[in-house]
Design an enzyme around this catalytic site. Structure first.
Site, mmCIF file in Angstrom:
data_model
loop_
_atom_site.group_PDB
_atom_site.id
_atom_site.type_symbol
_atom_site.label_atom_id
_atom_site.label_comp_id
_atom_site.label_asym_id
_atom_site.label_seq_id
_atom_site.Cartn_x
_atom_site.Cartn_y
_atom_site.Cartn_z
ATOM 1 N N TRP A 1 -5.079 -64.267 6.841
ATOM 2 C CA TRP A 1 -4.684 -64.194 8.245
ATOM 3 C C TRP A 1 -5.670 -65.047 9.038
ATOM 4 C CZ3 TRP A 1 -7.798 -61.995 12.227
ATOM 5 C CH2 TRP A 1 -7.248 -62.178 13.499
ATOM 6 N N GLU B 1 -0.191 -63.671 6.555
ATOM 7 C CA GLU B 1 0.087 -62.667 7.595
ATOM 8 C C GLU B 1 0.321 -63.308 8.962
ATOM 9 O OE1 GLU B 1 -3.092 -59.877 8.154
ATOM 10 O OE2 GLU B 1 -1.967 -58.676 9.600
ATOM 11 N N LYS C 1 1.438 -63.084 13.127
ATOM 12 C CA LYS C 1 1.033 -62.238 14.247
ATOM 13 C C LYS C 1 1.724 -62.696 15.521
ATOM 14 C CE LYS C 1 -3.209 -60.659 16.390
ATOM 15 N NZ LYS C 1 -4.533 -60.178 16.104
ATOM 16 N N ASP D 1 2.355 -56.862 9.093
ATOM 17 C CA ASP D 1 1.484 -55.908 9.777
ATOM 18 C C ASP D 1 2.344 -55.232 10.840
ATOM 19 O OD1 ASP D 1 -0.296 -54.874 11.861
ATOM 20 O OD2 ASP D 1 -1.922 -55.827 10.749
ATOM 21 N N HIS E 1 2.214 -56.266 14.541
ATOM 22 C CA HIS E 1 2.318 -57.687 14.881
ATOM 23 C C HIS E 1 3.681 -58.137 15.364
ATOM 24 C CE1 HIS E 1 -1.533 -59.025 12.572
ATOM 25 N NE2 HIS E 1 -1.728 -58.026 13.408
ATOM 26 N N HIS F 1 0.640 -54.252 6.000
ATOM 27 C CA HIS F 1 -0.531 -53.743 6.710
ATOM 28 C C HIS F 1 -0.007 -52.628 7.595
ATOM 29 C CE1 HIS F 1 -3.803 -57.116 6.579
ATOM 30 N NE2 HIS F 1 -3.524 -56.616 5.397
ATOM 31 N N ASP G 1 -1.035 -54.541 19.907
ATOM 32 C CA ASP G 1 -1.573 -54.502 18.542
ATOM 33 C C ASP G 1 -2.939 -53.813 18.545
ATOM 34 O OD1 ASP G 1 -2.082 -55.114 15.874
ATOM 35 O OD2 ASP G 1 -2.808 -57.134 16.313
ATOM 36 N N ASP H 1 -4.183 -51.326 16.760
ATOM 37 C CA ASP H 1 -4.761 -50.848 15.498
ATOM 38 C C ASP H 1 -5.243 -49.410 15.565
ATOM 39 O OD1 ASP H 1 -4.692 -53.096 13.454
ATOM 40 O OD2 ASP H 1 -5.503 -54.145 15.184
ATOM 41 N N ASP I 1 -4.194 -51.158 7.822
ATOM 42 C CA ASP I 1 -4.979 -52.041 8.690
ATOM 43 C C ASP I 1 -5.087 -51.456 10.094
ATOM 44 O OD1 ASP I 1 -6.380 -54.049 9.862
ATOM 45 O OD2 ASP I 1 -4.740 -55.493 9.899
HETATM 46 C C1 RNT Z 1 -5.377 -59.072 12.745
HETATM 47 C C2 RNT Z 1 -4.761 -58.854 11.408
HETATM 48 C C3 RNT Z 1 -5.715 -58.824 10.257
HETATM 49 C C4 RNT Z 1 -6.994 -58.069 10.560
HETATM 50 C C5 RNT Z 1 -7.882 -57.855 9.359
HETATM 51 C C6 RNT Z 1 -9.252 -57.424 9.762
HETATM 52 O O1 RNT Z 1 -4.527 -58.861 13.782
HETATM 53 O O2 RNT Z 1 -4.014 -57.687 11.434
HETATM 54 O O3 RNT Z 1 -5.078 -58.327 9.128
HETATM 55 O O4 RNT Z 1 -6.740 -56.841 11.133
HETATM 56 O O5 RNT Z 1 -7.879 -58.978 8.587
HETATM 57 ZN ZN ZN Z 2 -3.260 -56.966 9.560
#
Ligand code: RNT
Ligand code: ZN
Length: 416
Positions: free
Chosen positions: A185, A224, A226, A257, A260, A284, A292, A294, A324
């Site tokens: 990513w 990945e 986003k 993810d 994302h 993820h 986003d 997390d 993630d």
């Molecule tokens: C970032 C991505 C990525 C990170 C990690 C730390 O938006 O989701 O995967 O969270 O690599």
């Molecule tokens: Zn991620």
């Protein structure tokens, strides 16, 4: 909780599911074999061991809860603690910045398998397999653009870094006798209106072509996408269109993810399309709150529908399930406990779904019946099956898990 009570509840649940044609023991057997890849970066808010400055690259960890892991020993102890509370055997997902650099500054274009020797030995002792990630963020050369940077020197630096990460992943995979999943990513993007959108994407494509040119036997590459990053809101070079097209054309694994995408987009609906054109998928599993953010993964519709889709597509064998999220505002071991168990609970619900009957209803156009059974399924006693699974795996059941985290905090993390 009283063992007898758990066993009694399981027997009742088993009968309820059997009446719908579901074998709970068979579901648990499948669940036992599903390894979740635990992200090492929840333990220290994505800090790593480079002693670099603050977190950059459009991602942000918020919260300042005491007790975060400050070095490799503490991080390993925390992962050991977390996994002791989670049923089954799982994997550990490392980022490049978590290498053991022996107190020296090892730049990202100098990293090699030797910096992960300790991790490989530790993982082998624990029976844990490793996955890996290149790290484009939190570095003086990160800027807004890394693999898509028009400056040939900066781009070459990140290409070299990513190539080295593939070599490290291959060595991990070789040693553990199971492919190491490498996730790439990069944060590349722009804050405001961007007129050279095509140019940066061309550069990213060229960089990836060069990085992925060398075949490896013991690792698998994932890309990945986003939607946006903080400070990079208007344009993301590696958008989902870009990577889905790239992955489909080059037989590479896309990483989904769950944070994302647009907030109303259903990530689960992407699985059946991607798997027709890409070899596998990497997940993820996260929880976006308005953006986003997390947050810790929970048993919510986004997670359960995602896991159900894997089962409905018969895709468990083609999916790598990683977590993630990074919440620095609560006990970080607790965050592992909640998020990993949430992914497993969702998988269990997916494995217990009366899919045969649902499919038959759908084929016969019995749409009320389909919806009715989906609603009924929500109140079937999957939780009794879950408790039994924890009991069988020798991990704390119910409140005992929360108490175990409290005890570790009292004895270990609060003293850091
Ligand atoms: C970032 C991505 C990525 C990170 C990690 C730390 O938006 O989701 O995967 O969270 O690599
Ligand atoms: Zn991620």
């Amino acid at each position: 909780m009283k063992e007898q009570l758990i066993l009694q509840a399981y027997e009742i649940a088993k009968e309820r599911y059997a009446a719908l044609g579901i074998d709970t023991d068979a579901a648990l057997k499948k669940l036992q074999d599903i390894q979740i890849s635990l992200h090492c970066w929840q333990a220290d808010d994505v800090t790593g061991f480079e002693n670099a400055g603050s977190l950059s690259g459009g991602i942000q960890s918020t919260g300042n809860y005491p007790g975060k892991a400050r070095n490799v020993e503490e991080l390993r102890a925390d992962i050991e603690m977390a996994t002791s509370l989670i049923p089954g055997t799982h994997r550990l997902n490392l980022h490049e910045i978590y290498g053991e650099f022996g107190g020296k500054f090892v730049d990202r274009d100098e990293v090699g398998p030797e910096h992960f020797e300790g991790w490989m030995q530790w993982a082998a002792e624990k029976g844990m397999k490793l996955d890996f990630n290149s790290t484009s963020f939190s570095h003086p050369k990160s800027g807004d653009l890394s693999l898509a940077n028009p400056d040939p020197e900066i781009r070459a630096f990140w290409i070299e870094h990513t190539k080295r990460c593939r070599a490290i992943a291959d060595e991990m995979g070789r040693r553990q006798g199971d492919p190491c999943i490498l996730n790439i990513w990069v944060h590349d993007g722009c804050k405001d209106f961007t007129v050279n959108r095509m140019k940066y994407r061309e550069l990213l494509k060229e960089s990836l072509d060069e990085i992925l040119a060398k075949p490896y036997a013991h690792m698998k590459d994932c890309l990945e996408a986003k939607l946006f990053g903080i400070g990079l809101e208007s344009y993301t070079v590696g958008s989902s269109d870009f990577y889905f097209a790239y992955c489909a054309k080059n037989n590479v694994i896309p990483t989904l993810d769950t944070g994302h995408y647009h907030p109303t987009e259903n990530v689960y609906d992407k699985i059946s399309s991607l798997l027709l054109f890409c070899p596998e998928v990497m997940l993820h599993v996260s929880r976006p709150v308005r953006w986003d953010s997390d947050h810790v993964t929970l048993v919510d519709d986004a997670t359960t529908e995602l896991m159900k889709e894997l089962v409905r597509c018969d895709a468990l064998g083609r999916a790598h399930i990683g977590l993630d999220y990074f919440d620095g505002s609560i006990n970080r071991i607790g965050a592992y406990l909640i998020g990993t168990r949430a992914a497993q609970k969702s998988l269990l619900m997916a494995l217990l779904e009366p899919l045969g009957t649902l499919r038959a209803y759908e084929a016969e156009g019995k749409n009320f019946q389909r919806l009715g059974l989906l609603e009924l399924d929500k109140v079937l006693p999957w939780n009794a099956v879950w408790d039994y699974f924890c009991l069988k795996n020798g991990v704390p059941v119910g409140m005992e898990a929360i108490e175990a985290v409290e005890k570790y905090e009292k004895e270990v993390t609060s003293k850091r």
